[in-house]
Write an enzyme that holds these catalytic residues in place. Structure first.
Site, PDB file in Angstrom:
ATOM      1  N   ASP A 126       3.481  -4.047   7.249  1.00 25.13           N
ATOM      2  CA  ASP A 126       2.098  -3.434   7.356  1.00 25.13           C
ATOM      3  C   ASP A 126       0.569  -4.532   8.318  1.00 25.13           C
ATOM      4  OD1 ASP A 126      -0.765  -2.208   6.707  1.00 25.13           O
ATOM      5  OD2 ASP A 126       0.196  -1.651   4.677  1.00 25.13           O
TER       6      ASP A 126
ATOM      7  N   LYS B  19     -10.352  -0.448  10.050  1.00 19.58           N
ATOM      8  CA  LYS B  19     -10.700  -1.924   9.651  1.00 19.58           C
ATOM      9  C   LYS B  19     -11.104  -3.177  10.095  1.00 19.58           C
ATOM     10  CE  LYS B  19      -7.738  -0.401   5.862  1.00 19.58           C
ATOM     11  NZ  LYS B  19      -7.900   0.440   4.787  1.00 19.58           N
TER      12      LYS B  19
ATOM     13  N   GLN C 110      -5.138  -5.007   6.580  1.00 12.04           N
ATOM     14  CA  GLN C 110      -5.578  -6.028   6.009  1.00 12.04           C
ATOM     15  C   GLN C 110      -5.315  -7.197   6.998  1.00 12.04           C
ATOM     16  OE1 GLN C 110      -8.064  -5.342   4.144  1.00 12.04           O
ATOM     17  NE2 GLN C 110      -7.067  -3.777   3.619  1.00 12.04           N
TER      18      GLN C 110
ATOM     19  N   CYS D  50      -4.822   2.491  -3.775  1.00 11.61           N
ATOM     20  CA  CYS D  50      -4.062   3.024  -2.946  1.00 11.61           C
ATOM     21  C   CYS D  50      -2.428   2.228  -3.288  1.00 11.61           C
ATOM     22  CB  CYS D  50      -3.943   3.421  -1.682  1.00 11.61           C
ATOM     23  SG  CYS D  50      -5.099   4.491  -1.240  1.00 11.61           S
TER      24      CYS D  50
ATOM     25  N   HIS E   3       0.792  -1.283  -0.404  1.00 14.66           N
ATOM     26  CA  HIS E   3       0.549   0.210   0.226  1.00 14.66           C
ATOM     27  C   HIS E   3       0.802   1.193   0.610  1.00 14.66           C
ATOM     28  CE1 HIS E   3      -2.693   2.925   1.573  1.00 14.66           C
ATOM     29  NE2 HIS E   3      -3.594   2.031   1.122  1.00 14.66           N
TER      30      HIS E   3
END
Ligand code: 7TS
Length: 402
Positions: free
Chosen positions: A193, A219, A196, A356, A116
């Site tokens: 990261d 999220k 998700q 993104c 991302h």
């Protein structure tokens, strides 16, 4: 896990015609989280760490209790959890504070085309300023980060490895634990990261042994404007703050000041109090269902939908083997932005564009893609209606000459 029962917890889904397939962008919020926000605003509503009166004590307790919940959720220590504005600001904090202060021109930073923008751009900036070299892991032919390819770019000059745990476009799970082990062997630190991953997968930072890990509240059923940076206390202790102001300081003199201990030296100003409290409620909600159950449900919906899409002609799915609930695809010959307006007409919320993550879209050699992403409130009926809409969109665009 009963998605039909769970659906009733989400006020947005009171509109039974609505099909929400854009959780990877932001999840819906259950009433348990909304109630907790209301409770804070209605009963307390004041600042934390400041007031010497009961309301402020209670607000502080609620805020810090959420930090406790977050630390238990990912098996971190309490002082290793920094509340941020979201995953983006957490990832930026690592790059700005750690990266700018520890890297120089002989060093290398490993990233990938699967990132991302919020993971790759802060390191581009560090690379531009420090002249450290940005190195990309070659993706395999499916578009995955593999250990074999990772080993090709890892070397004794590698100082930072900045990769995603789960890709927001391809839904692949990276072999992050092994990547971390290999990185530590050459003395590099790893910033994961997990934007998700945290909503869908059990994370144990001690077991992973990651140095930093970032994610967002919105999220994972929580409020917007709140995110988390986990960092190993040894690293956080040594890192300078990147924002200065109220509440993060200790003693202040005319020309210098000292900082509070972690995590507070990284949380200046009035924090996202309601957001943090709401995130705590979101974690309670997720834990009451179980992340493992949620992941199985999403994967079942994804496999079911891909099978149905495969029965249609003129549809290209780019990530058939993904282990998670994300499908990235296109209707052949139809621009995703045209297609997505058709889906909107069927009251289906989904995303079109580069998500993104322009590098992976370029890697796929397309201009953009359509993406659906599932969560605990999605059902097989949502998948059926979605596939029917894809079929109708395809037929419509073909009939008008696309
Ligand atoms: N990292 C990943 C892997 C993401 O998917 C996102 C957001 C971020 C970082 C940034 O999170 P934020 O909460 O700070 O915005 N991803 C998406 C997406 O896929 N569609 O909209 C936002």
């Amino acid at each position: 896990m009963d998605p039909y029962k769970l659906k009733k917890d989400f006020p947005v889904l009171d509109d039974e015609t609505l099909i929400y397939l854009d959780t990877a962008a932001s999840s819906l919020k259950p009433k348990q989280v909304i109630k907790k926000l209301d409770e804070y605003y209605e009963k307390y509503s004041v600042n934390v760490h400041r007031g010497v009166y009961n309301l402020s004590y209670v607000a502080t307790e609620m805020y810090e209790d959420s930090r406790n919940k977050v630390s238990a959720f990912i098996n971190a220590d309490f002082n290793e959890i920094i509340f941020t504005r979201g995953a983006s600001s957490a990832l930026n904090l690592v790059a700005t504070s750690y990266g700018l202060n520890n890297l120089s021109s002989t060093d290398e930073i490993i990233v990938s085309e699967l990132e991302h923008h919020s993971q790759v751009l802060p390191w581009q900036n560090v690379s531009n300023i420090t002249k450290a070299k940005l190195v990309y892991v070659p993706l395999n032919k499916e578009g995955r980060i593999t250990i074999e390819n990772f080993k090709k770019v890892l070397n004794e000059n590698t100082k930072v490895v900045a990769l995603n745990y789960i890709s927001n476009v391809m839904g692949y799970i990276a072999p992050i634990k092994e990547i971390i082990k290999l990185s530590h062997e050459v003395g590099a630190i790893v910033s994961v990261d997990a934007a998700q991953a945290a909503p869908h997968k059990r994370i144990d930072v001690k077991d992973l042994d990651c140095d930093f890990l970032s994610f967002s509240g919105h999220k994972m059923l929580g409020p917007t404007g709140i995110g988390v940076l986990y960092g190993k206390s040894k690293l956080l202790d040594e890192m300078p703050p990147i924002e200065f102001g109220g509440d993060m300081n200790d003693n202040v003199d005319l020309y210098e000041a000292s900082w509070k201990e972690i995590p507070y030296k990284f949380e200046t100003g009035t924090p996202g109090i309601a957001g943090a409290i709401g995130l705590g409620a979101a974690i309670d909600y997720i834990e009451s269902i179980g992340l493992e159950e949620i992941a199985i449900h999403e994967k079942e919906l994804k496999d079911y939908t891909i099978k149905k899409l495969e029965e249609l002609k003129d549809i290209t799915v780019y990530n058939k083997t993904a282990e998670t609930g994300i499908i990235t695809f296109n209707i052949d010959g139809v621009h995703p932005h045209d297609a997505v307006t058709f889906f909107d007409g069927d009251n289906i919320c989904m995303r079109a564009g580069h998500h993104c993550a322009q590098l992976i879209i370029k890697w796929l050699e397309v201009v953009a893609t359509l993406r659906v992403s599932f969560y605990l409130y999605n059902t097989v009926e949502d998948c059926d209606k979605f596939v029917e809409s894809v079929k109708n969109a395809r037929d419509f665009f073909k009939s008008v000459g696309f």
